[in-house]
Design a protein around this motif. Structure first.
Motif, PDB file in Angstrom:
ATOM      1  N   ALA A 226       0.833  -1.202   0.000  1.00 20.05           N
ATOM      2  CA  ALA A 226       0.000   0.000   0.000  1.00 20.05           C
ATOM      3  C   ALA A 226       0.870   1.254   0.000  1.00 20.05           C
ATOM      4  O   ALA A 226       1.816   1.348   0.793  1.00 20.05           O
ATOM      5  CB  ALA A 226      -0.924   0.002   1.214  1.00 20.05           C
ATOM      6  N   PRO A 227       0.583   2.216  -0.909  1.00 20.13           N
ATOM      7  CA  PRO A 227       1.414   3.431  -0.999  1.00 20.13           C
ATOM      8  C   PRO A 227       1.571   4.158   0.326  1.00 20.13           C
ATOM      9  O   PRO A 227       2.640   4.688   0.626  1.00 20.13           O
ATOM     10  CB  PRO A 227       0.661   4.284  -2.028  1.00 20.13           C
ATOM     11  N   GLU A 228       0.504   4.188   1.130  1.00 20.05           N
ATOM     12  CA  GLU A 228       0.610   4.910   2.394  1.00 20.05           C
ATOM     13  C   GLU A 228       1.606   4.242   3.345  1.00 20.05           C
ATOM     14  O   GLU A 228       2.274   4.920   4.137  1.00 20.05           O
ATOM     15  CB  GLU A 228      -0.756   5.034   3.066  1.00 20.05           C
ATOM     16  N   LYS A 229       1.722   2.901   3.266  1.00 24.54           N
ATOM     17  CA  LYS A 229       2.701   2.222   4.117  1.00 24.54           C
ATOM     18  C   LYS A 229       4.117   2.519   3.638  1.00 24.54           C
ATOM     19  O   LYS A 229       5.024   2.741   4.446  1.00 24.54           O
ATOM     20  CB  LYS A 229       2.443   0.707   4.127  1.00 24.54           C
ATOM     21  N   VAL A 230       4.322   2.475   2.321  1.00 24.17           N
ATOM     22  CA  VAL A 230       5.648   2.762   1.773  1.00 24.17           C
ATOM     23  C   VAL A 230       6.046   4.200   2.094  1.00 24.17           C
ATOM     24  O   VAL A 230       7.181   4.472   2.506  1.00 24.17           O
ATOM     25  CB  VAL A 230       5.682   2.511   0.254  1.00 24.17           C
ATOM     26  N   THR A 321      -5.547 -11.410   4.389  1.00 31.02           N
ATOM     27  CA  THR A 321      -4.098 -11.271   4.498  1.00 31.02           C
ATOM     28  C   THR A 321      -3.752  -9.884   5.019  1.00 31.02           C
ATOM     29  O   THR A 321      -4.276  -8.878   4.546  1.00 31.02           O
ATOM     30  CB  THR A 321      -3.421 -11.493   3.129  1.00 31.02           C
ATOM     31  N   TRP A 322      -2.823  -9.841   5.982  1.00 36.77           N
ATOM     32  CA  TRP A 322      -2.390  -8.581   6.592  1.00 36.77           C
ATOM     33  C   TRP A 322      -0.883  -8.438   6.374  1.00 36.77           C
ATOM     34  O   TRP A 322      -0.118  -9.356   6.648  1.00 36.77           O
ATOM     35  CB  TRP A 322      -2.703  -8.566   8.085  1.00 36.77           C
ATOM     36  N   GLN A 323      -0.443  -7.276   5.891  1.00 40.80           N
ATOM     37  CA  GLN A 323       0.959  -7.031   5.577  1.00 40.80           C
ATOM     38  C   GLN A 323       1.657  -6.235   6.672  1.00 40.80           C
ATOM     39  O   GLN A 323       1.058  -5.387   7.330  1.00 40.80           O
ATOM     40  CB  GLN A 323       1.095  -6.228   4.281  1.00 40.80           C
ATOM     41  N   VAL A 324       2.968  -6.515   6.807  1.00 41.04           N
ATOM     42  CA  VAL A 324       3.832  -5.740   7.690  1.00 41.04           C
ATOM     43  C   VAL A 324       5.156  -5.534   6.958  1.00 41.04           C
ATOM     44  O   VAL A 324       5.688  -6.467   6.352  1.00 41.04           O
ATOM     45  CB  VAL A 324       4.090  -6.463   9.026  1.00 41.04           C
ATOM     46  N   VAL A 325       5.700  -4.315   6.997  1.00 36.30           N
ATOM     47  CA  VAL A 325       6.990  -4.028   6.372  1.00 36.30           C
ATOM     48  C   VAL A 325       7.858  -3.242   7.349  1.00 36.30           C
ATOM     49  O   VAL A 325       7.366  -2.432   8.136  1.00 36.30           O
ATOM     50  CB  VAL A 325       6.836  -3.237   5.058  1.00 36.30           C
ATOM     51  N   VAL A 326       9.169  -3.517   7.289  1.00 36.63           N
ATOM     52  CA  VAL A 326      10.146  -2.854   8.150  1.00 36.63           C
ATOM     53  C   VAL A 326      11.195  -2.196   7.258  1.00 36.63           C
ATOM     54  O   VAL A 326      11.751  -2.847   6.363  1.00 36.63           O
ATOM     55  CB  VAL A 326      10.824  -3.861   9.097  1.00 36.63           C
ATOM     56  N   ASN A 327      11.470  -0.931   7.491  1.00 33.56           N
ATOM     57  CA  ASN A 327      12.497  -0.212   6.740  1.00 33.56           C
ATOM     58  C   ASN A 327      13.849  -0.883   6.988  1.00 33.56           C
ATOM     59  O   ASN A 327      14.298  -1.001   8.132  1.00 33.56           O
ATOM     60  CB  ASN A 327      12.539   1.253   7.193  1.00 33.56           C
ATOM     61  N   GLY A 335       2.456  -1.404   9.305  1.00 30.32           N
ATOM     62  CA  GLY A 335       1.716  -2.624   9.021  1.00 30.32           C
ATOM     63  C   GLY A 335       0.243  -2.507   9.305  1.00 30.32           C
ATOM     64  O   GLY A 335      -0.244  -1.519   9.861  1.00 30.32           O
ATOM     65  N   GLU A 336      -0.444  -3.556   8.933  1.00 34.43           N
ATOM     66  CA  GLU A 336      -1.873  -3.673   9.183  1.00 34.43           C
ATOM     67  C   GLU A 336      -2.066  -4.634  10.344  1.00 34.43           C
ATOM     68  O   GLU A 336      -1.295  -5.580  10.512  1.00 34.43           O
ATOM     69  CB  GLU A 336      -2.580  -4.210   7.937  1.00 34.43           C
ATOM     70  N   ARG A 337      -3.089  -4.374  11.121  1.00 38.41           N
ATOM     71  CA  ARG A 337      -3.367  -5.280  12.227  1.00 38.41           C
ATOM     72  C   ARG A 337      -4.866  -5.377  12.453  1.00 38.41           C
ATOM     73  O   ARG A 337      -5.587  -4.373  12.476  1.00 38.41           O
ATOM     74  CB  ARG A 337      -2.682  -4.811  13.502  1.00 38.41           C
ATOM     75  N   PRO A 338      -5.382  -6.586  12.599  1.00 34.71           N
ATOM     76  CA  PRO A 338      -6.771  -6.757  13.007  1.00 34.71           C
ATOM     77  C   PRO A 338      -6.855  -6.754  14.527  1.00 34.71           C
ATOM     78  O   PRO A 338      -5.837  -6.731  15.216  1.00 34.71           O
ATOM     79  CB  PRO A 338      -7.119  -8.137  12.445  1.00 34.71           C
ATOM     80  N   TYR A 339      -8.051  -6.782  15.044  1.00 33.66           N
ATOM     81  CA  TYR A 339      -8.275  -6.896  16.475  1.00 33.66           C
ATOM     82  C   TYR A 339      -8.813  -8.287  16.777  1.00 33.66           C
ATOM     83  O   TYR A 339      -9.685  -8.797  16.074  1.00 33.66           O
ATOM     84  CB  TYR A 339      -9.256  -5.839  16.970  1.00 33.66           C
TER      85      TYR A 339
END
Length: 366
Positions: A226-230, A321-327, A335-339
């Motif tokens: 997602a552009p906002e995450k990048v 599916t939920w994504q997580v990225v680390v610089n 990242g994205e997270r559900p509850y």
């Protein structure tokens, strides 16, 4: 890091065999060396014989067939990501779906520069663990992102553009002035006359010309994240970028771009336009500014394809599916997270029980 040592093809320019044990060497984050993950032998990456170059955008648009970036190419059966690496990957780090061999034509702009990893796997795990620990009511499945097959060092493609601009603008300059107004107020049941100072704005027509040189306007070249995450992973230490060399991808993966250079230039111009508008307002002066039109001429427009490092992972929860990225340079996590409904229900129940216990104690045990 690969789970098992796979002897490399001696004819492949993208795989680097260890001189001691024959396993594949991997680029060691934060160094200029490749290291064997099994015996620890190291090999220095040769010094670059050239500088990072900017290319005329017409060259980018030509899309001459590129030399293959890494030894194996895959396409994800889920999200469609095109991934390159020097080992046989099994699942996609962006959606966890299976990967299959990619035999499509490789007519893309070759990378000109790479920003190497400086955050190693363990440090990335620690950053992710701290981030996950700060997410209240996160599901236990979030912890699985750290598993080796789900959490991979990946280079993301970006376009960078340089340009000189000259902009003619029209607008209005607002200057404040004050007037005294009389009004009636009720005080102690009586009407009294009072005065106050009120600010007004007087507007004047304005026009002018501003110019600027833009350097390394960065545009995300993939839609798989997602552009906002990048964007939230910024800033990137672009001054540390090095001329592209296969060695920096050894043991890592690279995502092929799916935002074409023409699209990238269009987005870069929109980014430039925001800066140009601020320049116009500064040039107008006064207390307030309004820009009604801007006509910009571009010259000396150049660009390049740059690879930037992230640790990327994904996990499944609730059928999604939920994504997580680390610089890969700073350790910043997005990242994205559900509850977790179960954890929320347990927390609510715990609060109810505590309140009930306090009530019973005050009522019967006090």
């Amino acid at each position: 890091m690969s789970d098992t040592a796979v002897p490399p093809s001696p004819t492949s320019p993208h795989e680097f065999p260890c001189g001691s044990c024959g396993a594949r060497l991997e680029y060691s984050a934060g160094t200029r060396r490749m290291r064997c993950p099994y015996c620890g032998s190291e090999e220095k990456i040769p010094e670059a014989t050239r500088e990072v170059r900017e290319h005329a955008v017409e060259t980018l648009f030509a899309r001459r067939p590129a030399a293959q970036v890494a030894g194996h190419r895959f396409v994800c059966q889920g999200c469609g990501a095109h991934i390159q690496g020097d080992h046989l990957a099994r699942t996609c780090q962006f959606c966890t779906a299976p990967l299959v061999t990619d035999d499509s034509a490789d007519v893309q702009v070759p990378p000109e520069a790479v920003l190497p990893f400086t955050v190693e796997r363990r440090a990335a795990h620690d950053s992710l663990a701290r981030w996950a620990g700060s997410r209240w009511f996160a599901p236990n499945s979030l912890k699985k992102v750290n598993e080796a097959e789900r959490f991979k060092s990946t280079y993301l493609p970006h376009w960078t553009f340089d340009a000189r601009t000259v902009s003619d603008y029209k607008g209005r300059r607002g200057e404040y002035y004050w007037v005294t107004e009389t009004y009636t107020a009720q005080e102690n049941g009586k009407s009294v006359t009072r005065t106050r100072q009120v600010r007004k704005t007087r507007w004047y027509p304005a026009r002018g010309r501003v110019s600027r040189s833009f350097d390394d306007v960065l545009v995300n070249a993939t839609t798989q994240v997602a552009p906002e995450k990048v964007d939230a992973l910024k800033p990137w230490p672009l001054e540390k970028a090095r001329p592209y060399a296969h060695e920096y991808l050894a043991g890592h993966e690279a995502l092929r771009y799916d935002v074409e250079p023409e699209q990238g230039l269009g987005e870069a111009k929109r980014i430039m336009a925001r800066t140009i508008e601020r320049d116009c307002k500064r040039d107008i002066g006064g207390d307030e500014q309004r820009v009604t039109s801007v006509d910009t001429a571009y010259s000396e427009v150049t660009g390049k394809l740059l690879l930037v490092p992230v640790w990327a992972g994904a996990y499944l929860h609730g059928g999604k599916t939920w994504q997580v990225v680390v610089n890969g340079c700073t350790g910043e996590v997005q990242g994205e997270r559900p509850y977790s409904a179960a954890k929320i229900a347990a927390a609510v129940l715990a609060v109810v029980l505590i309140v009930l216990a306090v009530f019973l104690y005050v009522r019967y045990g006090g």
